[in-house]
Design a protein around this motif. Sequence first.
Motif, PDB file in Angstrom:
ATOM      1  N   ASN A  79      40.368  28.158  46.131  1.00  0.00           N
ATOM      2  CA  ASN A  79      40.380  29.264  47.151  1.00  0.00           C
ATOM      3  C   ASN A  79      41.384  30.579  47.059  1.00  0.00           C
ATOM      4  N   GLN A  80      41.849  30.525  45.633  1.00  0.00           N
ATOM      5  CA  GLN A  80      42.814  31.460  45.402  1.00  0.00           C
ATOM      6  C   GLN A  80      42.346  32.447  44.158  1.00  0.00           C
ATOM      7  N   LEU A  81      43.015  33.492  44.048  1.00  0.00           N
ATOM      8  CA  LEU A  81      42.719  34.183  43.018  1.00  0.00           C
ATOM      9  C   LEU A  81      44.183  34.919  42.574  1.00  0.00           C
ATOM     10  N   LEU A  82      44.383  34.726  41.323  1.00  0.00           N
ATOM     11  CA  LEU A  82      45.738  35.027  40.827  1.00  0.00           C
ATOM     12  C   LEU A  82      45.387  36.160  39.802  1.00  0.00           C
ATOM     13  N   VAL A  83      46.213  37.120  39.814  1.00  0.00           N
ATOM     14  CA  VAL A  83      46.356  38.181  38.846  1.00  0.00           C
ATOM     15  C   VAL A  83      47.902  38.132  38.122  1.00  0.00           C
ATOM     16  N   THR A  84      47.807  37.853  36.808  1.00  0.00           N
ATOM     17  CA  THR A  84      49.282  37.850  36.320  1.00  0.00           C
ATOM     18  C   THR A  84      49.856  38.992  36.395  1.00  0.00           C
ATOM     19  N   GLY A  85      51.271  38.675  36.763  1.00  0.00           N
ATOM     20  CA  GLY A  85      52.110  39.978  36.846  1.00  0.00           C
ATOM     21  C   GLY A  85      51.842  40.569  38.303  1.00  0.00           C
TER      22      GLY A  85
END
Length: 185
Positions: A79-85
């Motif tokens: 249930n998560q969205l990660l964008v590097t940096g």
Amino acid sequence: MQIGIKNNIALWFSIKFVVLFLAFYYFNILYFGLTSPGNNYSTFLDQHLNYIDWLRSGLLSISCALLNLMGFTAIVGENQLLVTGHTIIELIYTCLGLGVMSFFAAFVIAYPKKLKPKLLFLFSGLFCIQLLNIIRLMLLALYWNRSKSRIIDHHIIFDVIIYILIIIALYKWVNNKATNPDAAN
């Protein structure tokens, strides 16, 4: 006599709208409770008919895919969205837009118009609501800073913007002479 008929139509619209909105809104909350482990958890509903989880997964996956197409490195968790940096966002129940969709659907279904314009406007409106939600999720993943000192939460900002857009769209739809011959000038 004519005024009495119009008031009766307005009264029935109001009653149908309120009943439908409450039914849609609280059904979603009930269903979320049934598909969340706890007191009245239903394994069958959770594993086979969990439209809330499907919506969450779809919003996250589409947001992730669009961010990746734009050159960012993004990944999706449960249930998560990660964008590097950048940041990680968690898509909780209140971020899904089900309350906004309940309001919109109740209004369109309750409004006295023919079925074809209702269905076209209903599905295109629900699609646009979720398209705006995807844009919001992408912007949050790229730019939102979780400061405790913020006065206004991103949910409030999104809700204000989306309800203004919905009110404008509903006004134009109600007063569209092509689908509503009784519309005012």
